[in-house]
Scaffold this motif. Sequence first.
Motif, PDB file in Angstrom:
ATOM      1  N   GLY A  53      10.611   8.909  96.123  1.00 52.91           N
ATOM      2  CA  GLY A  53      11.903   9.545  96.298  1.00 52.91           C
ATOM      3  C   GLY A  53      11.850  10.614  97.361  1.00 52.91           C
ATOM      4  N   TRP A  54      13.011  10.907  97.923  1.00 54.06           N
ATOM      5  CA  TRP A  54      13.182  12.056  98.811  1.00 54.06           C
ATOM      6  C   TRP A  54      14.176  13.019  98.135  1.00 54.06           C
ATOM      7  CZ3 TRP A  54      10.517  13.323 103.092  1.00 54.06           C
ATOM      8  CH2 TRP A  54       9.795  12.330 103.755  1.00 54.06           C
ATOM      9  N   PHE A  55      13.833  14.287  98.181  1.00 52.17           N
ATOM     10  CA  PHE A  55      14.681  15.352  97.678  1.00 52.17           C
ATOM     11  C   PHE A  55      14.827  16.397  98.778  1.00 52.17           C
ATOM     12  CE2 PHE A  55      14.963  14.457  93.092  1.00 52.17           C
ATOM     13  CZ  PHE A  55      14.026  13.446  92.989  1.00 52.17           C
ATOM     14  N   ALA A  77       8.368  12.518  96.925  1.00 49.81           N
ATOM     15  CA  ALA A  77       7.779  12.553  95.598  1.00 49.81           C
ATOM     16  C   ALA A  77       7.491  11.133  95.123  1.00 49.81           C
ATOM     17  CB  ALA A  77       8.717  13.251  94.620  1.00 49.81           C
ATOM     18  N   ALA A  78       6.540  11.021  94.203  1.00 52.29           N
ATOM     19  CA  ALA A  78       6.122   9.722  93.675  1.00 52.29           C
ATOM     20  C   ALA A  78       6.250   9.701  92.159  1.00 52.29           C
ATOM     21  CB  ALA A  78       4.691   9.428  94.076  1.00 52.29           C
ATOM     22  N   ASN A  79       6.746   8.595  91.623  1.00 52.09           N
ATOM     23  CA  ASN A  79       6.763   8.425  90.164  1.00 52.09           C
ATOM     24  C   ASN A  79       6.285   7.037  89.790  1.00 52.09           C
ATOM     25  OD1 ASN A  79       9.022   6.669  88.705  1.00 52.09           O
ATOM     26  ND2 ASN A  79       9.966   7.460  90.576  1.00 52.09           N
ATOM     27  N   ASP A  97       6.590   5.716  86.427  1.00 51.40           N
ATOM     28  CA  ASP A  97       7.217   5.102  85.242  1.00 51.40           C
ATOM     29  C   ASP A  97       8.735   4.985  85.279  1.00 51.40           C
ATOM     30  OD1 ASP A  97       4.800   6.960  83.367  1.00 51.40           O
ATOM     31  OD2 ASP A  97       4.729   4.843  83.954  1.00 51.40           O
ATOM     32  N   TYR A  98       9.401   5.623  86.231  1.00 48.33           N
ATOM     33  CA  TYR A  98      10.858   5.729  86.120  1.00 48.33           C
ATOM     34  C   TYR A  98      11.654   5.046  87.227  1.00 48.33           C
ATOM     35  CZ  TYR A  98       9.677   9.089  82.540  1.00 48.33           C
ATOM     36  OH  TYR A  98       9.168   9.685  81.421  1.00 48.33           O
ATOM     37  N   GLY A  99      10.986   4.452  88.180  1.00 48.47           N
ATOM     38  CA  GLY A  99      11.693   3.671  89.189  1.00 48.47           C
ATOM     39  C   GLY A  99      12.652   4.482  90.022  1.00 48.47           C
ATOM     40  N   LEU A 100      13.904   3.976  90.110  1.00 45.49           N
ATOM     41  CA  LEU A 100      14.907   4.617  90.957  1.00 45.49           C
ATOM     42  C   LEU A 100      15.595   5.750  90.189  1.00 45.49           C
ATOM     43  CD1 LEU A 100      16.531   1.470  92.614  1.00 45.49           C
ATOM     44  CD2 LEU A 100      14.817   2.996  93.576  1.00 45.49           C
ATOM     45  N   THR A 101      14.876   6.818  90.001  1.00 42.37           N
ATOM     46  CA  THR A 101      15.428   7.949  89.269  1.00 42.37           C
ATOM     47  C   THR A 101      15.773   9.088  90.218  1.00 42.37           C
ATOM     48  OG1 THR A 101      14.992   9.577  87.546  1.00 42.37           O
ATOM     49  CG2 THR A 101      13.092   8.783  88.796  1.00 42.37           C
ATOM     50  N   ARG A 102      16.834   9.818  89.880  1.00 44.74           N
ATOM     51  CA  ARG A 102      17.236  10.989  90.658  1.00 44.74           C
ATOM     52  C   ARG A 102      16.796  12.283  89.988  1.00 44.74           C
ATOM     53  NH1 ARG A 102      22.736  10.312  92.130  1.00 44.74           N
ATOM     54  NH2 ARG A 102      22.711  12.481  92.787  1.00 44.74           N
ATOM     55  N   ASP A 103      16.115  12.169  88.843  1.00 46.69           N
ATOM     56  CA  ASP A 103      15.682  13.341  88.093  1.00 46.69           C
ATOM     57  C   ASP A 103      14.333  13.821  88.625  1.00 46.69           C
ATOM     58  OD1 ASP A 103      15.269  14.035  84.512  1.00 46.69           O
ATOM     59  OD2 ASP A 103      14.858  15.233  86.302  1.00 46.69           O
ATOM     60  N   PRO A 104      14.278  15.017  89.228  1.00 42.49           N
ATOM     61  CA  PRO A 104      12.998  15.490  89.785  1.00 42.49           C
ATOM     62  C   PRO A 104      11.920  15.656  88.723  1.00 42.49           C
ATOM     63  CG  PRO A 104      14.637  17.249  89.783  1.00 42.49           C
ATOM     64  CD  PRO A 104      15.350  15.995  89.442  1.00 42.49           C
ATOM     65  N   ASN A 105      12.317  15.859  87.463  1.00 41.92           N
ATOM     66  CA  ASN A 105      11.325  16.027  86.398  1.00 41.92           C
ATOM     67  C   ASN A 105      10.578  14.730  86.083  1.00 41.92           C
ATOM     68  OD1 ASN A 105      11.913  18.820  85.835  1.00 41.92           O
ATOM     69  ND2 ASN A 105      13.820  18.126  84.910  1.00 41.92           N
ATOM     70  N   TYR A 161       9.291  12.768  88.392  1.00 38.94           N
ATOM     71  CA  TYR A 161       8.344  12.498  89.469  1.00 38.94           C
ATOM     72  C   TYR A 161       7.027  13.204  89.191  1.00 38.94           C
ATOM     73  CZ  TYR A 161      11.888  10.108  92.150  1.00 38.94           C
ATOM     74  OH  TYR A 161      12.828   9.193  92.569  1.00 38.94           O
ATOM     75  N   ASP A 162       5.942  12.483  89.486  1.00 36.49           N
ATOM     76  CA  ASP A 162       4.614  12.966  89.124  1.00 36.49           C
ATOM     77  C   ASP A 162       3.946  13.777  90.225  1.00 36.49           C
ATOM     78  OD1 ASP A 162       4.577   9.687  88.001  1.00 36.49           O
ATOM     79  OD2 ASP A 162       4.523  11.389  86.598  1.00 36.49           O
TER      80      ASP A 162
END
Length: 124
Positions: free
Chosen positions: A35-37, A97-99, A101-109, A111-112
């Motif tokens: 993701g990008w934030f 950011a990289a996650n 388990d959550y795929g296309l998520t917009r929740d920064p929490n 992301y790992d």
Amino acid sequence: QVQLVESGGGLVQAGDSLRLSCADSGRTFSIYSMGWFRQAPGKEREFVAAIIWSGRRTYYADSVKGRFTISRDNAKNTVYLQMDSLKPEDTAVYYCAANLDYGLTRDPNEYDYWGQGTQVTVSS
């Protein structure tokens, strides 16, 4: 271990384009959704775009849809954010950011791992 380093930020004028890159020095990049934030001074961190591990699906914030494009090259362990038609309100520090388990998520929490950020400034 994922270690993310962003690059490509800078000072541009409204209407210009920039391409941000985020490279991972680890060996497991291809299994992570990315993701990008962005975060402007005095504001909360804001979701911009996300892409799943394969690159086949993407997700954008309404504020950037049609202007920004997220892509990835798993052979190069890199995710990109092509930003066109930039506006002064796009000015912020941009983070990748990289996650796992959550795929296309917009929740920064969800992301790992996070990069250190790169500054983008758009002048009017």
